[in-house]
Write an enzyme that holds these catalytic residues in place. Sequence first.
Site, PDB file in Angstrom:
ATOM      1  CE1 TYR A 149      51.060 -39.228  25.618  1.00 41.72           C
ATOM      2  CE2 TYR A 149      50.616 -41.304  24.480  1.00 41.72           C
ATOM      3  CZ  TYR A 149      50.220 -40.033  24.856  1.00 41.72           C
ATOM      4  OH  TYR A 149      48.980 -39.569  24.486  1.00 41.72           O
ATOM      5  CG  ASP A 167      46.463 -37.852  18.721  1.00 39.31           C
ATOM      6  OD1 ASP A 167      45.233 -38.000  18.645  1.00 39.31           O
ATOM      7  OD2 ASP A 167      47.243 -38.178  17.811  1.00 39.31           O
ATOM      8  CD  GLU A 168      46.987 -42.801  18.415  1.00 41.62           C
ATOM      9  OE1 GLU A 168      46.409 -43.745  18.994  1.00 41.62           O
ATOM     10  OE2 GLU A 168      46.649 -42.406  17.290  1.00 41.62           O
ATOM     11  CD  GLU A 169      44.882 -46.845  26.261  1.00 42.54           C
ATOM     12  OE1 GLU A 169      44.761 -47.351  27.386  1.00 42.54           O
ATOM     13  OE2 GLU A 169      44.463 -47.393  25.224  1.00 42.54           O
TER      14      GLU A 169
END
Length: 207
Positions: A149, A167-169
């Site tokens: 990200y 995976d992870e917000e």
Amino acid sequence: MLSALQSEKQRRLTEDRLKYYDPYPKQLEFHAAGAAHRERLLMAGNQLGKTLAGGFEAAIHATGRYPRWWQGKRFDRPTIGWACGVTGEVVRDTVQRVLVGRPGQTGTGAIPKDAIAELVSARGIPDLLDSIKVTHVSGSQSVIGLKSYLSGREKFQGETLSWVWLDEEPPMDIYSEALTRTNIGANPVWMTFTPLLGMSEVVRRFL
């Protein structure tokens, strides 16, 4: 003789973990939901198997080795997908580790060792991969790209994908981009995370 058999059993357990993946009920429900729902979120506390479930689903689609119990989304061809996380270092230590194993232990993750065709290194971060080429049951190859990200929305543009695993917000703009990349065929996007950001825009979408 017994020692050799035990060694072979251990090798198979280590290098073909996909064959022995036995999801618990919540993971099983998450996988099965993919048959009817394009967007999915496995949201739970830490160390409860979220990333593991996300990684094994990626490995199943990439290899085409669907288990007998599988009731989720199926592809009848090799796939091109992205596995994504917060930063390059986090991707290496979580997503990449679950898929192929730790550095120096290639083939001990969700993708069976005999299905790993090529590992393409990324630049700038030690031991981080850019992509994983996977041998599909058809004889052709799937490709899993690794994204962070932190690299920004622009790095998530342009490609047409079979699936995306976050995976992870992610930030909402990156989640929206993942949906755009998978629009053709209404292909799946799944997320695995603990809601550390509270009632965010991404979380509200699923509640």
